[in-house]
Design an enzyme around this catalytic site. Structure first.
Site, PDB file in Angstrom:
ATOM      1  N   THR A  25      74.918  46.941  34.480  1.00 45.26           N
ATOM      2  CA  THR A  25      75.933  48.107  34.180  1.00 45.26           C
ATOM      3  C   THR A  25      77.139  47.571  33.771  1.00 45.26           C
ATOM      4  O   THR A  25      77.568  46.191  33.996  1.00 45.26           O
ATOM      5  CB  THR A  25      75.974  49.112  35.482  1.00 45.26           C
ATOM      6  OG1 THR A  25      76.612  48.380  36.287  1.00 45.26           O
ATOM      7  CG2 THR A  25      74.323  49.296  35.940  1.00 45.26           C
ATOM      8  N   ALA A  37      79.379  47.234  24.226  1.00 46.86           N
ATOM      9  CA  ALA A  37      79.758  45.804  23.923  1.00 46.86           C
ATOM     10  C   ALA A  37      80.538  45.298  24.979  1.00 46.86           C
ATOM     11  O   ALA A  37      81.550  45.935  25.268  1.00 46.86           O
ATOM     12  CB  ALA A  37      80.397  45.674  22.640  1.00 46.86           C
ATOM     13  N   HIS A  39      74.709  46.181  22.733  1.00 50.38           N
ATOM     14  CA  HIS A  39      73.467  46.809  23.120  1.00 50.38           C
ATOM     15  C   HIS A  39      73.730  48.172  22.379  1.00 50.38           C
ATOM     16  O   HIS A  39      74.513  48.998  22.635  1.00 50.38           O
ATOM     17  CB  HIS A  39      73.420  47.166  24.758  1.00 50.38           C
ATOM     18  CG  HIS A  39      71.983  48.143  24.927  1.00 50.38           C
ATOM     19  ND1 HIS A  39      72.125  48.963  25.984  1.00 50.38           N
ATOM     20  CD2 HIS A  39      71.079  48.367  24.291  1.00 50.38           C
ATOM     21  CE1 HIS A  39      70.873  49.770  25.947  1.00 50.38           C
ATOM     22  NE2 HIS A  39      70.244  49.137  24.871  1.00 50.38           N
ATOM     23  N   ASN A  60      74.120  54.687  27.224  1.00 46.10           N
ATOM     24  CA  ASN A  60      74.221  53.421  27.811  1.00 46.10           C
ATOM     25  C   ASN A  60      74.425  52.226  26.892  1.00 46.10           C
ATOM     26  O   ASN A  60      74.286  51.027  27.108  1.00 46.10           O
ATOM     27  CB  ASN A  60      72.708  53.050  28.647  1.00 46.10           C
ATOM     28  CG  ASN A  60      71.545  52.926  27.766  1.00 46.10           C
ATOM     29  OD1 ASN A  60      71.721  53.225  26.659  1.00 46.10           O
ATOM     30  ND2 ASN A  60      70.413  52.493  28.218  1.00 46.10           N
ATOM     31  N   HIS A 104      64.378  45.826  30.030  1.00 47.19           N
ATOM     32  CA  HIS A 104      65.409  45.512  29.201  1.00 47.19           C
ATOM     33  C   HIS A 104      66.489  45.825  29.956  1.00 47.19           C
ATOM     34  O   HIS A 104      67.868  45.832  29.482  1.00 47.19           O
ATOM     35  CB  HIS A 104      65.144  46.090  27.896  1.00 47.19           C
ATOM     36  CG  HIS A 104      65.830  47.523  27.822  1.00 47.19           C
ATOM     37  ND1 HIS A 104      67.069  48.117  27.753  1.00 47.19           N
ATOM     38  CD2 HIS A 104      65.140  48.859  28.002  1.00 47.19           C
ATOM     39  CE1 HIS A 104      67.153  49.309  27.558  1.00 47.19           C
ATOM     40  NE2 HIS A 104      65.941  49.837  27.954  1.00 47.19           N
TER      41      HIS A 104
END
Length: 334
Positions: A233, A58, A88, A55, A257
């Site tokens: 997402t 950028a 992330h 997951n 988060h």
């Protein structure tokens, strides 16, 4: 492993102000690189400055809605339509290997100290045992690696935007809003039943969310609370929240988060068609670059809970409050 973002600053990959906008100022002082195995270091050497799979992402995003004008202004995201980048990523294979190594050591410690759990993934050790202290030192080193890793990617993002738009990153106002960890254990002081105690706070699937006026919150956010980054997402919005005093009392200053998975990765691959997922993203005006087609189904919006419901729940519970809503327009998956 030892210096964290200070290494990136020394090497010219970070701006001096970036350090102030990182949790722990981008460096865990408990870190001891000697507690990190050679295998873990070998995995980390070639991965510095990379996203990783799963997951991690950028995203190029735009501000879609502002809920708290004062807090948004302090964060520098005060205009609807303003462009920003959210990254992330973490400690990559190095952190994974540190966890794998620790599981072996902790299983032996559990047998010695007669500690029982109902899940092998919950292997543990007493905090003050050798295994416990070794793990905290290695985990802190992994956190430092993660800050250096994200700093390198921030440097690359700034260079890419500067090259594309023919302006410097400074002229483009590409300052760091905040860099916060998740999946980490930290020694902190919290109030329990009216008594302030020293605790080891484990944040798994959650992130720190400290309130206004807390000494660990940067000067720029003393009146607003710490920025809390909630990733959606690749087809839904992300949010920036702020920590609250209520959250400090109820959840040890923690908030989720991200949205959290609704389907397992295997279930996502079975139920979803990656071409259909891509078509839906295109219809929403979202461009995507991904290393593997299977990641498209694994990370499809349908694989996750509704981030709007999750964020509204956090606000309704009082553990954090909404500041900004961000809409993705381009996604890079590792």
């Amino acid at each position: 492993l030892y210096m964290g973002i200070d290494w990136a600053l020394r090497e010219g990959y970070a701006w001096p102000e970036d350090r102030e906008h990182c949790e722990e100022n981008g460096r865990m002082l408990l870190a001891d690189p000697s507690k990190v195995s050679k295998r873990a270091k070998k995995r980390g050497v070639s991965q510095l400055g990379t996203l990783g799979a799963g997951n991690h992402y950028a995203e190029v995003q735009v501000v879609e809605e502002i809920y708290d004008t004062a807090a948004a202004s302090r964060m520098g995201l005060d205009k609807v339509g303003q462009v920003c980048i959210m990254i992330h990523s973490g400690s990559r294979g190095l952190g994974h290997q540190i966890a794998t190594d620790a599981l072996v050591q902790m299983e032996a410690a559990m047998a010695r100290d007669k500690i029982q759990t109902n899940d092998r993934q919950l292997s543990s050790a007493r905090i003050n045992s050798k295994e416990g202290q070794d793990y905290l030192a290695a985990m802190s080193a992994a956190a430092n690696y993660a800050w250096a890793n994200r700093s390198c990617m921030t440097y690359l993002a700034r260079r890419a935007f500067a090259k594309t738009f023919g302006k410097t990153a400074e002229d483009l106002d590409m300052h760091l809003v905040y860099d916060v960890s998740h999946n980490i254990a930290k020694v902190e002081r919290h109030e329990i039943d009216g008594v302030v105690k020293t605790l080891l706070v484990h944040r798994k699937g959650s992130t720190r969310a400290f309130p206004p006026h807390h000494p660990m919150v940067p000067v720029d956010y003393q009146f607003t609370g710490q920025p809390v980054l909630i990733g959606g997402t690749m087809g839904t919005c992300s949010y920036v929240l702020a920590g609250t005093e209520c959250g400090m009392l109820k959840t040890f200053g923690s908030t989720c988060h991200g949205a959290g998975r609704a389907l397992s990765r295997n279930a996502s691959r079975r139920k979803l068609n990656y071409e259909e997922v891509l078509e839906k993203l295109t219809e929403k005006g979202i461009s995507i670059r991904v290393a593997s087609p299977k990641l498209i189904t694994e990370e499809a919006p349908e694989s996750y809970k509704d981030v709007i419901d999750v964020v509204d729940t956090c606000q309704d519970a009082g553990i954090s409050r909404k500041v900004i809503k961000l809409r993705p327009i381009a996604v890079v998956k590792g």
